[in-house]
Design a protein around this motif. Structure first.
Motif, PDB file in Angstrom:
ATOM      1  N   GLN A  47      54.093  20.300  60.868  1.00  0.00           N
ATOM      2  CA  GLN A  47      53.058  19.658  60.060  1.00  0.00           C
ATOM      3  C   GLN A  47      53.711  18.742  59.025  1.00  0.00           C
ATOM      4  O   GLN A  47      54.910  18.819  58.765  1.00  0.00           O
ATOM      5  CB  GLN A  47      52.185  20.696  59.355  1.00  0.00           C
ATOM      6  CG  GLN A  47      52.938  21.590  58.376  1.00  0.00           C
ATOM      7  CD  GLN A  47      51.991  22.425  57.512  1.00  0.00           C
ATOM      8  OE1 GLN A  47      50.960  21.946  57.052  1.00  0.00           O
ATOM      9  NE2 GLN A  47      52.342  23.698  57.303  1.00  0.00           N
ATOM     10  N   LYS A  48      52.890  17.887  58.437  1.00  0.00           N
ATOM     11  CA  LYS A  48      53.363  16.951  57.414  1.00  0.00           C
ATOM     12  C   LYS A  48      52.933  17.437  56.039  1.00  0.00           C
ATOM     13  O   LYS A  48      51.882  18.052  55.870  1.00  0.00           O
ATOM     14  CB  LYS A  48      52.824  15.543  57.677  1.00  0.00           C
ATOM     15  CG  LYS A  48      53.347  14.932  58.970  1.00  0.00           C
ATOM     16  CD  LYS A  48      52.890  13.494  59.133  1.00  0.00           C
ATOM     17  CE  LYS A  48      53.379  12.904  60.447  1.00  0.00           C
ATOM     18  NZ  LYS A  48      54.850  12.919  60.555  1.00  0.00           N
ATOM     19  N   VAL A  49      53.772  17.133  55.042  1.00  0.00           N
ATOM     20  CA  VAL A  49      53.518  17.529  53.666  1.00  0.00           C
ATOM     21  C   VAL A  49      53.701  16.310  52.765  1.00  0.00           C
ATOM     22  O   VAL A  49      54.630  15.518  52.961  1.00  0.00           O
ATOM     23  CB  VAL A  49      54.484  18.654  53.211  1.00  0.00           C
ATOM     24  CG1 VAL A  49      54.197  19.062  51.773  1.00  0.00           C
ATOM     25  CG2 VAL A  49      54.377  19.866  54.136  1.00  0.00           C
ATOM     26  N   VAL A  50      52.804  16.176  51.779  1.00  0.00           N
ATOM     27  CA  VAL A  50      52.916  15.099  50.793  1.00  0.00           C
ATOM     28  C   VAL A  50      52.979  15.719  49.406  1.00  0.00           C
ATOM     29  O   VAL A  50      52.083  16.479  49.007  1.00  0.00           O
ATOM     30  CB  VAL A  50      51.729  14.119  50.866  1.00  0.00           C
ATOM     31  CG1 VAL A  50      51.885  13.018  49.812  1.00  0.00           C
ATOM     32  CG2 VAL A  50      51.619  13.507  52.252  1.00  0.00           C
ATOM     33  N   THR A 109      55.881   9.964  44.647  1.00  0.00           N
ATOM     34  CA  THR A 109      55.360  10.544  45.891  1.00  0.00           C
ATOM     35  C   THR A 109      56.489  10.677  46.902  1.00  0.00           C
ATOM     36  O   THR A 109      57.263   9.747  47.097  1.00  0.00           O
ATOM     37  CB  THR A 109      54.236   9.677  46.480  1.00  0.00           C
ATOM     38  OG1 THR A 109      53.140   9.632  45.563  1.00  0.00           O
ATOM     39  CG2 THR A 109      53.743  10.254  47.807  1.00  0.00           C
ATOM     40  N   LYS A 110      56.593  11.842  47.528  1.00  0.00           N
ATOM     41  CA  LYS A 110      57.571  12.081  48.583  1.00  0.00           C
ATOM     42  C   LYS A 110      56.849  12.721  49.767  1.00  0.00           C
ATOM     43  O   LYS A 110      56.059  13.661  49.599  1.00  0.00           O
ATOM     44  CB  LYS A 110      58.701  13.004  48.125  1.00  0.00           C
ATOM     45  CG  LYS A 110      59.636  12.393  47.087  1.00  0.00           C
ATOM     46  CD  LYS A 110      60.513  11.307  47.697  1.00  0.00           C
ATOM     47  CE  LYS A 110      61.427  10.668  46.663  1.00  0.00           C
ATOM     48  NZ  LYS A 110      62.512  11.574  46.218  1.00  0.00           N
ATOM     49  N   ARG A 111      57.158  12.223  50.960  1.00  0.00           N
ATOM     50  CA  ARG A 111      56.590  12.775  52.193  1.00  0.00           C
ATOM     51  C   ARG A 111      57.712  13.386  53.023  1.00  0.00           C
ATOM     52  O   ARG A 111      58.783  12.794  53.156  1.00  0.00           O
ATOM     53  CB  ARG A 111      55.872  11.682  52.994  1.00  0.00           C
ATOM     54  CG  ARG A 111      54.619  11.158  52.314  1.00  0.00           C
ATOM     55  CD  ARG A 111      54.032   9.974  53.074  1.00  0.00           C
ATOM     56  NE  ARG A 111      52.719   9.597  52.563  1.00  0.00           N
ATOM     57  CZ  ARG A 111      52.523   8.845  51.489  1.00  0.00           C
ATOM     58  NH1 ARG A 111      53.573   8.371  50.822  1.00  0.00           N
ATOM     59  NH2 ARG A 111      51.298   8.563  51.072  1.00  0.00           N
ATOM     60  N   PHE A 112      57.447  14.563  53.567  1.00  0.00           N
ATOM     61  CA  PHE A 112      58.409  15.196  54.471  1.00  0.00           C
ATOM     62  C   PHE A 112      57.618  15.990  55.493  1.00  0.00           C
ATOM     63  O   PHE A 112      56.382  16.055  55.440  1.00  0.00           O
ATOM     64  CB  PHE A 112      59.406  16.073  53.706  1.00  0.00           C
ATOM     65  CG  PHE A 112      58.794  17.216  52.934  1.00  0.00           C
ATOM     66  CD1 PHE A 112      58.723  18.488  53.485  1.00  0.00           C
ATOM     67  CD2 PHE A 112      58.303  17.029  51.649  1.00  0.00           C
ATOM     68  CE1 PHE A 112      58.165  19.548  52.782  1.00  0.00           C
ATOM     69  CE2 PHE A 112      57.749  18.079  50.933  1.00  0.00           C
ATOM     70  CZ  PHE A 112      57.675  19.338  51.498  1.00  0.00           C
ATOM     71  N   SER A 113      58.308  16.608  56.423  1.00  0.00           N
ATOM     72  CA  SER A 113      57.616  17.359  57.474  1.00  0.00           C
ATOM     73  C   SER A 113      58.281  18.710  57.686  1.00  0.00           C
ATOM     74  O   SER A 113      59.467  18.896  57.402  1.00  0.00           O
ATOM     75  CB  SER A 113      57.581  16.576  58.789  1.00  0.00           C
ATOM     76  OG  SER A 113      58.888  16.331  59.263  1.00  0.00           O
TER      77      SER A 113
END
Length: 394
Positions: A203-206, A227-231
C-alpha cells in the motif's frame, strides 16, 4: 316638547349606519391580508477581523453566523484555498490547519437567514511574520522508498519543540488501507509514528507536516509544510530462535526455515539481543572488526562477511556464515550476529527492505536495554505505553 316623527326616523337611521360601519371596521377580514413577519438578515463574524495585520498564524480563521446558517466559506492565500470544516448546523466554520506566517489572506463568506435571504461578506487580513523559525531536518523513510511492515516514520526537527501537542496535531499520516497509528515524542527534537499493528503490506502512505504557522515554542513558528510519500512492500516477518538454532522467514505468507547460529554468549558483548528488531540496511560484502579490541588480543577479529543485513546499531546482522558451518542449527558460536547458511543468507538478503521485522528470541540479553539511541526499538513497547506522554514502558 313635540318631536317631529320624520326627524326621529332620520336620527335612528344615522345611528344604525354608524353602528354598521363600526362593526365592519372591527370585524374586517373577509377580503383583507395579514401583515407578513420580516426575518432579520444573517449576521456574519470573521476572526481575524478585516484589516488585521498581525494575526497569529496558529489561531487560524474562525467564522460564525447568527440569525441563520453559513452557506459557503472560502479562505485563500495567493489563490490557494485553506481547508476547513463546518460545525453541526453550519453555524460556524474553522480552518483545519494553521496559517502561513507573514502573508495576506482573503475571506469570502455567504450565509442565509430563515427565509433564505442571502448575506455576503468579504475581508482581508495579514498574519504576523515568524520571528524565529523551526523546520524539519530529516524524515525517515526516504521519499518514494519501499519499506517493510514494521517501518516507523521518524521526524527530526532542527530545533527544540516546547509545544509538542500543537506540533503533533499538525502531523498527518494517510495510508491506502487506513492503518491505525500514533505519534510518540522520543525527545524534544524527534517524534516517531508507529502503527498499532504492523502496516498492512502493499500500500501507499502519505506523510504531511502542516507545519507552516504552527507555534512550536514561544515566538518560534514553522514556515513550510512538508510532504513525503512512500510505500509498504511485502510482509517480511522473521523469528530467529537462539534455543532451537533456526529462523523462520514469513514472506507474504510463504514460510521458509533456515539453520542459524547466534552469539556464543561467553560475554555480554557476544550475546545476541532478544526482542523485536527492524532491518536497517544491507551490504555485500561488509568488513566486521571487533569493537574495543586490537590486533593480538585473543578477542580481536576482522572478517569480510557476505550478504549482511543490519538489525541493530550495536553491530548485529543476519548474514552468511563465514566459518563454523557445523554450528548452524546446532549451537551458538558467533560474536553476536545471526549467522545462517549461504542459501538462507541469499534468500533473506534478496527480500530484505528497511523496516522488516526480525524477532529474536532465546537469549537473556534484551534489545530494549541497548544504549544506542538510534536503534529502532519501537515495537518492544506496549501500545498503551506508546499512546502516553513520557518515558516508554515495556
Amino acid at each position: 316638547m313635540k318631536i317631529d316623527m320624520r326627524n326621529r326616523r332620520l336620527v335612528a337611521g344615522l345611528a344604525l349606519a354608524a353602528a354598521t360601519v363600526a362593526t365592519m371596521t372591527a370585524c374586517s377580514g373577509g377580503g383583507g391580508h395579514k401583515a407578513e413577519s420580516v426575518a432579520a438578515d444573517a449576521t456574519i463574524k470573521i476572526t481575524p477581523g478585516d484589516g488585521t495585520r498581525t494575526a497569529r498564524p496558529d489561531e487560524g480563521v474562525a467564522v460564525s453566523a447568527s440569525n441563520g446558517h453559513l452557506e459557503q466559506v472560502d479562505v485563500r492565500e495567493d489563490g490557494v484555498s485553506a481547508p476547513g470544516g463546518f460545525s453541526t448546523g453550519n453555524t460556524s466554520w474553522k480552518t483545519t490547519w494553521t496559517l502561513k506566517p507573514g502573508v495576506w489572506y482573503q475571506v469570502k463568506v455567504t450565509a442565509k437567514n430563515s427565509k433564505g435571504h442571502e448575506t455576503a461578506v468579504m475581508s482581508r487580513f495579514r498574519t504576523a511574520p515568524a520571528g524565529n523559525k523551526i523546520a524539519i531536518s530529516d524524515v525517515t523513510p526516504q521519499a518514494e522508498e519501499k519499506v517493510g511492515v514494521g517501518m516507523p516514520i521518524i521526524v527530526t526537527f532542527d530545533g527544540p519543540v516546547a509545544n509538542k501537542d500543537q506540533v503533533k496535531q499538525a502531523l498527518e499520516v494517510k495510508s491506502d488501507k487506513a492503518d491505525e497509528g500514533a505519534w510518540h515524542w522520543m525527545s524534544d527534537r524527534q517524534v516517531v509514528y508507529r502503527t498499532h499493528h504492523y502496516w498492512q503490506p502493499h500500500q501507499k502512505v502519505v506523510f504531511t507536516a502542516h507545519l507552516a504557522g504552527v507555534r512550536a515554542a514561544k515566538g518560534v513558528y514553522g514556515t513550510t509544510d512538508v510532504t513525503k510519500r512512500f510505500s509498504i512492500g511485502a510482509s517480511n516477518i522473521t523469528v530467529a530462535n537462539g534455543k532451537t538454532h533456526h529462523m523462520t522467514v514469513n514472506h507474504d505468507g510463504v514460510v521458509k526455515n533456515f539453520p542459524i547460529s547466534m552469539g556464543k554468549a561467553t560475554t555480554a558483548e557476544y550475546t545476541t539481543t532478544s526482542g523485536i528488531h527492524l532491518t536497517k540496511e544491507k551490504e555485500d560484502p561488509v568488513t566486521m572488526v571487533s569493537p574495543g579490541h586490537q590486533p593480538g588480543d585473543p578477542e580481536y577479529y576482522k572478517e569480510v562477511i557476505h550478504l549482511a543485513v543490519r538489525i541493530s546499531d550495536g553491530g548485529e546482522y543476519i548474514h552468511q556464515a563465514g566459518e563454523e558451518y557445523d554450528a548452524l542449527g546446532v549451537r551458538n558460536a558467533s560474536h553476536g550476529c545471526v549467522r545462517t547458511s549461504p542459501t538462507g543468507a541469499r534468500y533473506f538478503f534478496g527480500i530484505a527492505q528497511r523496516g522488516d521485522v526480525v524477532n529474536v528470541t532465546g537469549t537473556d540479553k534484551k534489545f530494549v536495554d541497548e544504549p544506542y539511541d538510534s536503534d529502532w526499538k519501537f515495537w518492544n513497547y506496549s501500545w498503551d505505553s506508546w499512546l502516553k506522554d513520557g518515558n516508554l514502558q515495556r
